[in-house]
Design a protein around this motif. Sequence first.
Motif, PDB file in Angstrom:
ATOM      1  N   UNK A 154      14.625  -2.543 -38.839  1.00 38.96           N
ATOM      2  CA  UNK A 154      15.188  -1.364 -38.177  1.00 38.96           C
ATOM      3  C   UNK A 154      15.520  -0.290 -39.199  1.00 38.96           C
ATOM      4  N   UNK A 155      16.158  -0.688 -40.286  1.00 33.50           N
ATOM      5  CA  UNK A 155      16.526   0.253 -41.344  1.00 33.50           C
ATOM      6  C   UNK A 155      15.283   0.842 -42.013  1.00 33.50           C
ATOM      7  N   UNK A 156      14.298  -0.002 -42.299  1.00 36.00           N
ATOM      8  CA  UNK A 156      13.085   0.449 -42.980  1.00 36.00           C
ATOM      9  C   UNK A 156      12.364   1.523 -42.165  1.00 36.00           C
ATOM     10  N   UNK A 157      12.261   1.307 -40.855  1.00 40.49           N
ATOM     11  CA  UNK A 157      11.586   2.293 -40.007  1.00 40.49           C
ATOM     12  C   UNK A 157      12.366   3.596 -39.961  1.00 40.49           C
ATOM     13  N   UNK A 158      13.666   3.517 -39.731  1.00 40.07           N
ATOM     14  CA  UNK A 158      14.494   4.720 -39.605  1.00 40.07           C
ATOM     15  C   UNK A 158      14.500   5.530 -40.898  1.00 40.07           C
ATOM     16  N   UNK A 159      14.698   4.863 -42.016  1.00 35.70           N
ATOM     17  CA  UNK A 159      14.798   5.562 -43.305  1.00 35.70           C
ATOM     18  C   UNK A 159      13.459   6.188 -43.687  1.00 35.70           C
ATOM     19  N   UNK A 160      12.360   5.487 -43.439  1.00 38.11           N
ATOM     20  CA  UNK A 160      11.054   6.050 -43.809  1.00 38.11           C
ATOM     21  C   UNK A 160      10.777   7.332 -43.037  1.00 38.11           C
ATOM     22  N   UNK A 161      11.095   7.359 -41.751  1.00 35.54           N
ATOM     23  CA  UNK A 161      10.876   8.580 -40.957  1.00 35.54           C
ATOM     24  C   UNK A 161      11.846   9.674 -41.386  1.00 35.54           C
ATOM     25  N   UNK A 162      13.086   9.305 -41.645  1.00 41.25           N
ATOM     26  CA  UNK A 162      14.079  10.278 -42.105  1.00 41.25           C
ATOM     27  C   UNK A 162      13.637  10.942 -43.405  1.00 41.25           C
ATOM     28  N   UNK A 163      12.955  10.176 -44.258  1.00 38.30           N
ATOM     29  CA  UNK A 163      12.495  10.708 -45.545  1.00 38.30           C
ATOM     30  C   UNK A 163      11.141  11.392 -45.462  1.00 38.30           C
ATOM     31  N   UNK A 164      10.600  11.534 -44.259  1.00 38.41           N
ATOM     32  CA  UNK A 164       9.318  12.208 -44.099  1.00 38.41           C
ATOM     33  C   UNK A 164       8.109  11.336 -44.367  1.00 38.41           C
ATOM     34  N   UNK A 165       8.324  10.046 -44.517  1.00 40.57           N
ATOM     35  CA  UNK A 165       7.214   9.109 -44.711  1.00 40.57           C
ATOM     36  C   UNK A 165       6.840   8.541 -43.343  1.00 40.57           C
ATOM     37  N   UNK A 166       5.987   9.271 -42.634  1.00 44.38           N
ATOM     38  CA  UNK A 166       5.706   8.956 -41.238  1.00 44.38           C
ATOM     39  C   UNK A 166       4.667   7.836 -41.133  1.00 44.38           C
TER      40      UNK A 166
END
Length: 480
Positions: free
Chosen positions: A241-253
């Motif tokens: 859950x954290x990995x998905x949220x943080x990657x999108x938040x950082x622009x790594x779609x």
Amino acid sequence: MKKIDLTTANGRKVDNNQNSLTAGSRGPVLMQDVYLQEKLAHFDREEIPERIVHAKGAGAHGTFTVTNDITQYTKAAIFSEVGKQTRTFTRFSTVGGERGSADTARDPRGFATKFYTAEGNWDLVGNNTPVFFIRDPLKFPDFIHTQKRMPDSNLKSDNMMWDFWSKSPESLHQITTLFSNRGTPDGYRHMNGYSSHTYSFINANNERFWVKFHLKTMQGIKNLSADEATKLAGTNPDYATEDLFVSIKNGEFPSWKVHVQIMPEVEAENYAINPFDVTKVWPHADYPLIEVGILELNKNPKNYFNEVEQAAFSPSNKVPGIGLSPDKMLQGRLFSYPDTQRYRLGVNYNALPINKPDVEVNNGFRNGAMRFDDNGGDSLNYEPSHYTVPTESPELSEPPFKINGDADRYAYDSDENSDFVQAGNLYRLLSKSEQNDLVTNIVGSLSNATSEIQALQISHFKKADLGYGRTIEKQLRGNK
């Protein structure tokens, strides 16, 4: 041992608890199978308020972009032209655990995407594995019960799982997948998605094609070892859950290439594998992958409950040009999924913002719990009428299924050994180190089952591959 008669809720003895009532051995499930309906309806209401399965999950908004012309196979507007974009919402999940369970548990992963198309919502509801444990919906509540908790201790039980699997040899293909390192993917971004079920495409000429969907991760497949997954379960149970949220938040779609396998309708009749059996895959040599488009997730939810927890998916949400198949498990899900949502979220769940289609909805549905719009105002909710009311669109009717056979409770018409062939093929595809991990993972769980269950399950592994079964047998003996 004294025989205990299985009965329905009204006390009638059950004649068959293994096979749904279908029209012919490959035919679709019949509405008159009242036992199947009773069993699924009760199962859907066993727990509140979280989902019975797929309770723990994460989600994100995104877009689907068409990259290849497949209009020869389907008239669905979502695929009408290369470059066309459609907004989406995707939810990932573990299957058997509760909402507080660890993201890294050995478990299949749900992979469900809602496409907000110009013709209504289309839900592609699948898993991160191309097959499933069983192929008849009548067995689904029983299977999930083995993944839950014991009634006395409230603990999970390896013996319970293997007891069911040993008596259901069609599960061997999925077991081989689950206990490989694919059973513990490294987050949600590094795993594939599959429709698992067979669906249908219908083109502008009203021709039907059978289709399977494959979503291939563009981040590369990464899995966790059993030790890594166990450690993360203790140190960061929300890892995926954290990995998905943080990657999108950082622009790594994260993105996935969407592919399909296409089978002309007539070829299903004589193909060597039953194409509607969800425990089997279609060999790519016979039906190669055809690229369709790219799914990108690029926006996190603002409110988890509002968008992720209330998101409701069902394979019954389809659009013109995308249809169903006689796949028995799919047919059962057509009832069970929306029935679960009506129980969990209420009868008006499709009007919730996350589930509401982008197109205008005109139906005769009124009232019901949590009706929060104008309830249809003063418009008439019946048809036919002399007045202006919503009416049918007969031009969207699908070509008929070719059905034959008497109504009865059929097992799938497959060879007795067919359940073991693809499991053996998968085992032999693995590298030596992957085979070792697979066997170690199986033994760690199967060692907790009784010797009688172990013996039956080992016989299944040997039928798939003699070395596969003997290696498991040897390690089990060494653990004693």
